[in-house]
Scaffold this motif. Structure first.
Motif, PDB file in Angstrom:
ATOM      1  N   ALA A   1       3.812   6.391  17.298  1.00 18.68           N
ATOM      2  CA  ALA A   1       2.365   7.221  16.981  1.00 18.68           C
ATOM      3  C   ALA A   1       2.573   7.950  15.658  1.00 18.68           C
ATOM      4  CB  ALA A   1       2.363   8.362  18.104  1.00 18.68           C
ATOM      5  N   ARG A   2       4.083   8.334  15.182  1.00 24.10           N
ATOM      6  CA  ARG A   2       4.218   8.968  13.861  1.00 24.10           C
ATOM      7  C   ARG A   2       3.840   7.830  12.847  1.00 24.10           C
ATOM      8  NH1 ARG A   2       8.020  11.629  16.563  1.00 24.10           N
ATOM      9  NH2 ARG A   2       9.739  10.355  16.487  1.00 24.10           N
ATOM     10  N   CYS A   3       4.418   6.675  13.034  1.00 27.01           N
ATOM     11  CA  CYS A   3       4.401   5.461  12.212  1.00 27.01           C
ATOM     12  C   CYS A   3       2.942   5.063  12.017  1.00 27.01           C
ATOM     13  CB  CYS A   3       5.103   4.309  12.577  1.00 27.01           C
ATOM     14  SG  CYS A   3       6.955   4.448  12.587  1.00 27.01           S
ATOM     15  N   GLU A   4       2.206   5.025  13.100  1.00 25.85           N
ATOM     16  CA  GLU A   4       0.615   4.564  12.895  1.00 25.85           C
ATOM     17  C   GLU A   4      -0.393   5.412  12.609  1.00 25.85           C
ATOM     18  OE1 GLU A   4      -0.484   1.299  13.618  1.00 25.85           O
ATOM     19  OE2 GLU A   4       1.368   1.456  12.970  1.00 25.85           O
ATOM     20  N   ALA A   5       0.110   6.705  12.590  1.00 24.07           N
ATOM     21  CA  ALA A   5      -0.844   8.023  11.952  1.00 24.07           C
ATOM     22  C   ALA A   5      -0.692   7.940  10.281  1.00 24.07           C
ATOM     23  CB  ALA A   5      -0.268   9.425  12.589  1.00 24.07           C
ATOM     24  N   ARG A   6       0.140   7.059  10.145  1.00 21.21           N
ATOM     25  CA  ARG A   6       0.094   7.224   8.582  1.00 21.21           C
ATOM     26  C   ARG A   6      -1.210   6.452   8.126  1.00 21.21           C
ATOM     27  NH1 ARG A   6       4.990   8.637   6.245  1.00 21.21           N
ATOM     28  NH2 ARG A   6       4.730   7.320   4.193  1.00 21.21           N
ATOM     29  N   PRO A   7      -1.955   6.861   7.037  1.00 20.82           N
ATOM     30  CA  PRO A   7      -3.019   6.402   6.578  1.00 20.82           C
ATOM     31  C   PRO A   7      -3.059   4.757   6.295  1.00 20.82           C
ATOM     32  CG  PRO A   7      -2.594   8.455   5.501  1.00 20.82           C
ATOM     33  CD  PRO A   7      -1.411   8.209   6.173  1.00 20.82           C
ATOM     34  N   SER A   8      -1.674   4.332   5.832  1.00 16.78           N
ATOM     35  CA  SER A   8      -1.750   2.765   5.651  1.00 16.78           C
ATOM     36  C   SER A   8      -1.690   2.023   6.476  1.00 16.78           C
ATOM     37  CB  SER A   8      -0.119   2.655   4.819  1.00 16.78           C
ATOM     38  OG  SER A   8       0.817   2.963   5.908  1.00 16.78           O
ATOM     39  N   ALA A   9      -1.769   2.640   7.863  1.00 15.66           N
ATOM     40  CA  ALA A   9      -1.743   1.683   9.054  1.00 15.66           C
ATOM     41  C   ALA A   9      -3.224   1.130   9.410  1.00 15.66           C
ATOM     42  CB  ALA A   9      -1.342   2.316  10.260  1.00 15.66           C
ATOM     43  N   ALA A  10      -4.239   2.084   9.259  1.00 10.26           N
ATOM     44  CA  ALA A  10      -5.808   2.101   9.194  1.00 10.26           C
ATOM     45  C   ALA A  10      -6.176   0.992   8.037  1.00 10.26           C
ATOM     46  CB  ALA A  10      -6.546   3.233   9.318  1.00 10.26           C
ATOM     47  N   ARG A  11      -5.632   1.497   6.783  1.00 14.12           N
ATOM     48  CA  ARG A  11      -5.927   0.806   5.612  1.00 14.12           C
ATOM     49  C   ARG A  11      -5.586  -0.933   5.966  1.00 14.12           C
ATOM     50  NH1 ARG A  11      -4.870   5.714   2.189  1.00 14.12           N
ATOM     51  NH2 ARG A  11      -2.778   4.424   1.734  1.00 14.12           N
ATOM     52  N   GLN A  12      -4.504  -1.303   6.267  1.00 13.71           N
ATOM     53  CA  GLN A  12      -3.877  -2.702   6.540  1.00 13.71           C
ATOM     54  C   GLN A  12      -4.790  -3.203   7.438  1.00 13.71           C
ATOM     55  OE1 GLN A  12      -2.176  -3.849   9.403  1.00 13.71           O
ATOM     56  NE2 GLN A  12      -2.553  -5.650   8.369  1.00 13.71           N
ATOM     57  N   VAL A  13      -5.379  -2.567   8.525  1.00 10.82           N
ATOM     58  CA  VAL A  13      -6.275  -3.329   9.660  1.00 10.82           C
ATOM     59  C   VAL A  13      -7.604  -3.423   8.855  1.00 10.82           C
ATOM     60  CG1 VAL A  13      -7.465  -2.627  11.600  1.00 10.82           C
ATOM     61  CG2 VAL A  13      -5.123  -2.060  11.442  1.00 10.82           C
ATOM     62  N   ALA A  14      -8.162  -2.659   7.961  1.00  9.72           N
ATOM     63  CA  ALA A  14      -9.501  -2.893   7.341  1.00  9.72           C
ATOM     64  C   ALA A  14      -9.258  -3.833   6.414  1.00  9.72           C
ATOM     65  CB  ALA A  14      -9.766  -1.482   6.680  1.00  9.72           C
TER      66      ALA A  14
ATOM     67  N   ASP B   1       0.796  -1.068   0.003  1.00  7.45           N
ATOM     68  CA  ASP B   1       0.021  -0.075   0.083  1.00  7.45           C
ATOM     69  C   ASP B   1       0.920   1.367  -0.122  1.00  7.45           C
ATOM     70  OD1 ASP B   1      -1.791   2.090   0.456  1.00  7.45           O
ATOM     71  OD2 ASP B   1      -2.573   1.280   2.310  1.00  7.45           O
ATOM     72  N   GLU B   2       1.906   1.145   1.047  1.00  4.79           N
ATOM     73  CA  GLU B   2       2.819   2.500   1.009  1.00  4.79           C
ATOM     74  C   GLU B   2       3.448   2.702  -0.442  1.00  4.79           C
ATOM     75  OE1 GLU B   2       3.634   4.871   3.196  1.00  4.79           O
ATOM     76  OE2 GLU B   2       2.751   4.260   5.083  1.00  4.79           O
ATOM     77  N   LEU B   3       3.836   1.521  -1.131  1.00  4.30           N
ATOM     78  CA  LEU B   3       4.544   1.670  -2.225  1.00  4.30           C
ATOM     79  C   LEU B   3       3.577   1.976  -3.491  1.00  4.30           C
ATOM     80  CD1 LEU B   3       6.787  -1.491  -1.965  1.00  4.30           C
ATOM     81  CD2 LEU B   3       7.675   0.848  -1.963  1.00  4.30           C
ATOM     82  N   GLY B   4       2.416   1.774  -3.064  1.00  2.74           N
ATOM     83  CA  GLY B   4       1.323   2.345  -4.385  1.00  2.74           C
ATOM     84  C   GLY B   4       1.090   1.399  -5.233  1.00  2.74           C
ATOM     85  N   VAL B   5       1.243  -0.250  -4.839  1.00  2.00           N
ATOM     86  CA  VAL B   5       1.398  -1.048  -5.762  1.00  2.00           C
ATOM     87  C   VAL B   5       0.442  -2.144  -5.789  1.00  2.00           C
ATOM     88  CG1 VAL B   5       3.628  -0.645  -6.724  1.00  2.00           C
ATOM     89  CG2 VAL B   5       3.431  -2.340  -5.049  1.00  2.00           C
ATOM     90  N   LEU B   6      -0.539  -1.996  -4.636  1.00  3.27           N
ATOM     91  CA  LEU B   6      -1.563  -3.185  -4.294  1.00  3.27           C
ATOM     92  C   LEU B   6      -2.217  -3.636  -5.475  1.00  3.27           C
ATOM     93  CD1 LEU B   6      -3.354  -1.829  -1.032  1.00  3.27           C
ATOM     94  CD2 LEU B   6      -2.285  -4.314  -1.527  1.00  3.27           C
ATOM     95  N   ASP B   7      -2.547  -2.967  -6.377  1.00  2.00           N
ATOM     96  CA  ASP B   7      -3.015  -3.221  -7.719  1.00  2.00           C
ATOM     97  C   ASP B   7      -2.357  -4.136  -8.703  1.00  2.00           C
ATOM     98  OD1 ASP B   7      -1.702  -1.201  -8.255  1.00  2.00           O
ATOM     99  OD2 ASP B   7      -2.841  -0.186  -9.644  1.00  2.00           O
ATOM    100  N   GLN B   8      -0.818  -4.209  -8.445  1.00  5.66           N
ATOM    101  CA  GLN B   8       0.034  -5.013  -9.237  1.00  5.66           C
ATOM    102  C   GLN B   8       0.479  -6.254  -8.632  1.00  5.66           C
ATOM    103  OE1 GLN B   8       3.300  -2.635 -10.687  1.00  5.66           O
ATOM    104  NE2 GLN B   8       2.236  -0.621 -10.054  1.00  5.66           N
TER     105      GLN B   8
ATOM    106  N   PRO C   1      11.224   1.595  -6.548  1.00  4.55           N
ATOM    107  CA  PRO C   1      11.980   2.851  -6.028  1.00  4.55           C
ATOM    108  C   PRO C   1      11.130   4.008  -5.750  1.00  4.55           C
ATOM    109  CG  PRO C   1      12.684   2.267  -8.018  1.00  4.55           C
ATOM    110  CD  PRO C   1      11.653   1.262  -7.848  1.00  4.55           C
ATOM    111  N   ASP C   2      10.223   4.261  -6.350  1.00  4.80           N
ATOM    112  CA  ASP C   2       9.659   5.855  -6.591  1.00  4.80           C
ATOM    113  C   ASP C   2       8.866   6.228  -5.232  1.00  4.80           C
ATOM    114  OD1 ASP C   2      10.508   5.584  -9.154  1.00  4.80           O
ATOM    115  OD2 ASP C   2       8.540   5.231 -10.164  1.00  4.80           O
ATOM    116  N   ALA C   3       8.408   5.314  -4.498  1.00  2.00           N
ATOM    117  CA  ALA C   3       7.877   5.852  -3.278  1.00  2.00           C
ATOM    118  C   ALA C   3       9.147   6.289  -2.267  1.00  2.00           C
ATOM    119  CB  ALA C   3       7.197   4.672  -2.639  1.00  2.00           C
ATOM    120  N   GLY C   4      10.258   5.903  -2.543  1.00  2.00           N
ATOM    121  CA  GLY C   4      11.314   6.271  -1.754  1.00  2.00           C
ATOM    122  C   GLY C   4      11.296   5.733  -0.449  1.00  2.00           C
ATOM    123  N   LEU C   5      10.711   4.554   0.137  1.00  2.00           N
ATOM    124  CA  LEU C   5      11.037   3.850   1.130  1.00  2.00           C
ATOM    125  C   LEU C   5      11.953   3.158   1.438  1.00  2.00           C
ATOM    126  CD1 LEU C   5       7.032   2.622   1.362  1.00  2.00           C
ATOM    127  CD2 LEU C   5       8.157   4.363   2.377  1.00  2.00           C
ATOM    128  N   GLY C   6      12.710   2.588   0.179  1.00  2.00           N
ATOM    129  CA  GLY C   6      14.011   2.149   0.592  1.00  2.00           C
ATOM    130  C   GLY C   6      15.164   3.041   0.378  1.00  2.00           C
TER     131      GLY C   6
END
Ligand SMILES: N[C@@H](CCC(=O)N[C@@H](CS)C(=O)NCC(=O)O)C(=O)O
Length: 202
Positions: free
Chosen positions: A181-194, A20-27, A80-85
């Motif tokens: 708290a900073r990490c869990e405030a990211r929208p991906s946290a709630a989306r992963q739980v859902a 999700d964070e990488l924006g590639v869930l659909d791939q 690499p585009d999401a800059g998470l690595g």
């Protein structure tokens, strides 16, 4: 062709969050499988090709990648585009690799031994304990908001997943609590739980 073998509410949940964070869930095709759970429920799924029946397992064009830190490194380099690595040549490349490896080689064993109530001199000598693990994390997080520096990375996602999974084990240290708290405030946290809730029946 990318396939992730995933069991909701397990160590593979963090890989769903990473996608999700990488924006590639659909791939990525996510195949929900069962696993043997610690409470005795579930069981290995014949549909899961992981040789140990575990998750996460990523399969890319027929090649298997297992172990969370290896999967995270693989995916952050593939996307690499999401800059998470942190690519080769980046000043945070060394710490990025080191924290990913430290998770599997130190943090996870230390937490598992602690929860299992195991104590042995050899374990302490080899892995150290919760005190040292906490000091290592807070030592960095009292200097920078994220584990590599000023921006969130997949290393934060991996390390913080430990305390998402075991909130009561979160060290009562302001730098670690604030980072969580900073990490869990990211929208991906709630989306992963859902996501996991929607697939929990599997
Ligand atoms: N170090 C591995 C651990 C994988 C692991 O133990 N996954 C658990 C899910 S939380 C599992 O599949 N357990 C089923 C089993 O042990 O059979 C990783 O992080 O990828």
């Amino acid at each position: 062709m990318l396939t992730l073998y995933h069991a909701p509410q397990s160590r593979s949940s963090r890989i769903v969050r990473l996608l999700d964070e990488l924006g590639v869930l659909d791939q990525v095709e996510i195949r929900i499988v069962t696993i043997a759970r610690h409470d005795g429920s579930g069981g290995a799924d014949p549909a899961n090709p992981h040789p140990e029946g575990k998750v996460p397992l990523l399969v890319h064009d027929g090649v298997e990648i297992w172990e969370s830190s290896a999967i995270i490194l693989y995916l952050t380099e593939l996307f690499p585009d999401a800059g998470l690595g942190r690519p080769i040549g980046h000043p945070e490349r060394g710490p990025y690799l080191s924290w990913l490896a430290w998770y599997g080689d130190v943090m996870e064993p230390v937490m598992v031994f602690k929860i299992a109530g195991l104590s042995h001199r050899l374990l302490d000598v080899t892995f150290r304990g919760v005190g040292e693990m906490t000091a290592r994390l807070s030592g960095q997080l009292s200097k920078t908001p994220y584990i590599l520096g000023n921006t969130f990375s997949a290393a934060d996602l991996l390390l913080s997943s430990t305390f998402v999974w075991m909130p009561d084990a979160t060290p009562d240290v302001p730098a670690i609590r604030d980072w969580m708290a900073r990490c869990e405030a990211r929208p991906s946290a709630a989306r992963q739980v859902a996501y996991d809730k929607a697939h929990a029946a599997a």
